[in-house]
Design an enzyme around this catalytic site. Structure first.
Site, PDB file in Angstrom:
ATOM      1  N   LYS A  73       0.950  -1.270  -0.140  1.00  0.00           N
ATOM      2  CA  LYS A  73       0.083   0.106  -0.145  1.00  0.00           C
ATOM      3  C   LYS A  73       0.886   1.186  -0.047  1.00  0.00           C
ATOM      4  O   LYS A  73       1.747   1.099   0.743  1.00  0.00           O
ATOM      5  CB  LYS A  73      -0.931  -0.019   1.359  1.00  0.00           C
ATOM      6  CG  LYS A  73      -1.908   0.999   1.349  1.00  0.00           C
ATOM      7  CD  LYS A  73      -2.799   0.834   2.684  1.00  0.00           C
ATOM      8  CE  LYS A  73      -3.851   2.072   2.543  1.00  0.00           C
ATOM      9  NZ  LYS A  73      -4.731   1.623   3.836  1.00  0.00           N
ATOM     10  N   SER A 148      -9.841   1.593   3.271  1.00  0.00           N
ATOM     11  CA  SER A 148      -8.895   2.472   2.256  1.00  0.00           C
ATOM     12  C   SER A 148      -7.914   1.553   1.592  1.00  0.00           C
ATOM     13  O   SER A 148      -7.418   2.223   0.282  1.00  0.00           O
ATOM     14  CB  SER A 148      -8.080   3.641   3.055  1.00  0.00           C
ATOM     15  OG  SER A 148      -7.326   2.777   4.185  1.00  0.00           O
ATOM     16  N   SER A 172      -9.759  -0.786   7.272  1.00  0.00           N
ATOM     17  CA  SER A 172      -9.111  -0.514   5.961  1.00  0.00           C
ATOM     18  C   SER A 172      -8.288  -1.706   5.243  1.00  0.00           C
ATOM     19  O   SER A 172      -8.175  -1.740   4.247  1.00  0.00           O
ATOM     20  CB  SER A 172      -8.037   0.864   5.916  1.00  0.00           C
ATOM     21  OG  SER A 172      -8.867   2.150   5.822  1.00  0.00           O
TER      22      SER A 172
END
Lengths: 485, 95
Positions: A73, A148, A172
């Site tokens: 990420k 997210s 997330s």
């Protein structure tokens, strides 16, 4: 999946370079439409793959993650590469160091294919707030991948990486795992170092893996966890290899269902999939019983006070002076500021998107003189009651089971402009972060919507530092589902 | 509902420049989230609820030794600075 690739690498059926090339060409082919990656690190990936092939050629032993292609990420630092956190304010930021979780993967020989898309500074539940691009759900491209960590979830679901790292502050990792039909694991707070993770809310943030199977997620966690002098909240390693606990046997395991989580307004399709899953745990020999988490209903307001408060403090570092975007960068893109205050105001006005501004202001308000006691202080006290609820529940049960999300993946724009609508997506996930306990989302079943079979995740939560029990149950469920197909 | 002045005050504290249209938008957004927090008002906290966060261990200590730029290195840090003069970070005057 990791184990079988590992075997193929060892017996020469595939090479690490061939594997990296195959994944990179899939990314080149599919990611234009999917939008999982923000940065692809092709040359670096091939260079690390060649090192692994060299070791194999010399007859050296290789570890489980060696040569395994993964994605990170883009809120975790990787030396010498662009790290944006999905925000314009970090466009062009070149990380000067590695996040600890990333360096542990690299030391384990994993091949990093690239950095994945996310909601700006990990604030969101759909990846729509990324300043860079939209990520589509590989199951249905008209829908969001969740957030997210939407890019990491989509990359794993679409086979653009074998596994990926995400971060989870209020769901997330787990919610996008649920939306994309993969496994997503949020470890106990303090399990995995947060050093080099661009901070959102420091008392809630935790790094964890996405994978195609519970075993793969367990293997990745085994490699990245443990004490790090650079993150004082990390616990000493207890020497566990989490994949060693996946016996498939959950007879006698006590699983609690919080009655507060199954309110009347729960989507009946989600309820029905959940009830079938409960029956499956029963048929595997688990003892399922109802429990109560009396303060569960306060979790969302408590989360949406504590998280923005920490956000407002953590994001104060983006000041247009030391790194990131600045109106005073000497370019003609901006009007140069006349004072230091203007440097702050204008750089942050340009650099931050609407959701980030909203949360920074909300947190600033909650922490400001005259409101601190009513909001932040009260929220911290309720947080301790939420934690106590879990301590008490775990006297009677080993695990707590719930849906991961109240709904399957939704369409782009479905939450409109109302921030509260998006926030309600986190209703089942924020409690684990507030309590600091580990939780995992695994594919529980599907619901059909507009002719598409959309995945739904089930969430298992466990006692602090007891990831192995939670993973054992999720793995047993996964085996039973595989047997059925 | 928050007033325009309240939103301006919060934005200034948060060091975020807002346009008039944004001020209106955040008046609405922030007010609806603050209303959502009302749920906590009715909660009785006399039952010994404390304020502690997640239990973590005490601080680690290390030797108090200067390590200029540590393992990261000055050049890699300075590469990210938007405005540099003579090798230093350039900042607008405060007064």
């Amino acid at each position: 999946m990791i184990r079988s690739i590992h075997e193929q690498l060892k017996n020469g059926e595939v090479t690490a370079t061939g594997l990296a090339e195959a994944y990179l060409s899939r990314i080149a082919e599919r990611d234009g439409e999917l939008g999982a990656y923000l940065t692809v690190l092709g040359e670096q990936a091939l260079a690390s793959a060649r090192i692994v092939d060299g070791k194999i050629a010399r007859g050296e032993d290789i570890g489980l993650l060696e040569g395994i292609p993964c994605a990170i990420k883009d809120n975790m630092c990787r030396t010498g590469t662009r790290t944006t956190a999905g925000s314009k304010i970090l466009d062009g930021y070149i990380a000067p160091y590695d996040a600890t979780a990333v360096s542990r993967l690299l030391e384990a020989g994993s091949v990093v294919l690239g950095k994945t898309n996310l909601d700006e500074f990990a604030m969101g539940s759909s990846t729509e707030s990324s300043a860079y691009r939209q990520t589509r759900n590989p199951i249905d491209p008209e829908r969001v991948p969740g957030g997210s960590s939407g890019g990491s979830a989509a990359a794993v679901a679409a086979d653009l990486a074998v596994f990926a790292l995400g971060s989870d502050t209020g769901g997330s990792i787990r919610q996008p795992a649920s939306f994309c039909g993969v496994v997503g694991l949020k470890p106990t707070y303090g399990r995995v170092s947060r050093y080099g993770l661009i901070a959102m809310a420091s008392s809630l943030d935790q790094i964890g893996p996405f994978a195609k199977s519970v075993e793969d997620a367990a293997i990745v966690l085994s490699e990245i966890y443990g004490y790090d002098p650079a993150d004082v909240t990390t616990a000493e390693s207890d020497g566990k290899r989490f994949e060693d606990f996946l016996s498939g046997d959950i007879r006698g395991l006590r699983i609690g269902i919080p009655k507060e989580y199954l309110s009347e307004d729960l989507d009946p399709r989600v309820r029905s999939v959940f009830e079938t899953a409960v029956e499956r745990f029963r048929s595997l020999g688990a003892e399922v019983r109802e429990i109560s988490l009396p303060h569960a209903k306060y979790a969302l307001p408590v989360y949406y006070i504590i998280m923005p408060s920490e956000v407002s403090s953590n994001l104060a570092r983006f000041d247009g002076i030391r790194y990131g975007m600045s109106v005073d960068d000497g370019s003609d893109r901006f009007k140069e500021s006349d004072s230091l205050l203007e440097t702050y105001l204008d750089s942050r006005a340009y650099g931050f998107g609407p959701e980030v501004k909203r949360r920074v202001m909300l947190g600033t308000y909650a922490l400001s003189a005259g409101y601190y006691d009513a909001y932040y202080k009260k929220a911290q006290r309720v947080r301790s009651l939420i934690r106590r609820d879990f301590s008490e529940a775990f006297r009677d049960v080993d695990l707590v089971f719930s849906p991961t999300s109240p709904e399957p993946a939704f369409r782009f724009g479905a939450k409109g402009d109302d921030p509260l609508k998006m926030y309600l997506s986190d209703v089942y996930t924020v409690t684990a972060n507030l309590a600091g306990i580990p939780a995992v989302s695994f594919p529980m079943g599907t619901v059909t919507e507009d002719g598409k079979e959309l995945p739904l995740g089930g969430q298992l939560m466990a006692k602090w530092f007891d990831e192995e029990t939670m993973l054992r149950a999720a793995d047993a469920y996964e085996r039973a589902s595989a047997g059925e197909r | 509902m928050l007033s325009t002045d309240e939103v301006k005050r919060i934005a200034l504290l948060a060091r975020i420049g807002l346009t008039d249209a944004e001020i209106e938008r955040y008046r609405k957004d922030l007010s609806s989230v603050l209303d959502f927090f009302r749920e906590l008002e009715a909660l009785d906290l006399s039952d010994g609820a404390d304020e502690e966060g997640v239990p973590v261990k005490e601080n680690d200590t290390r030797e108090d030794r200067a390590e200029p730029f540590g393992s990261v290195g000055r050049d890699d840090i300075m590469k990210n600075v938007p405005s540099v003069k003579d090798g230093y970070v350039k900042v607008r005057s405060v007064f």
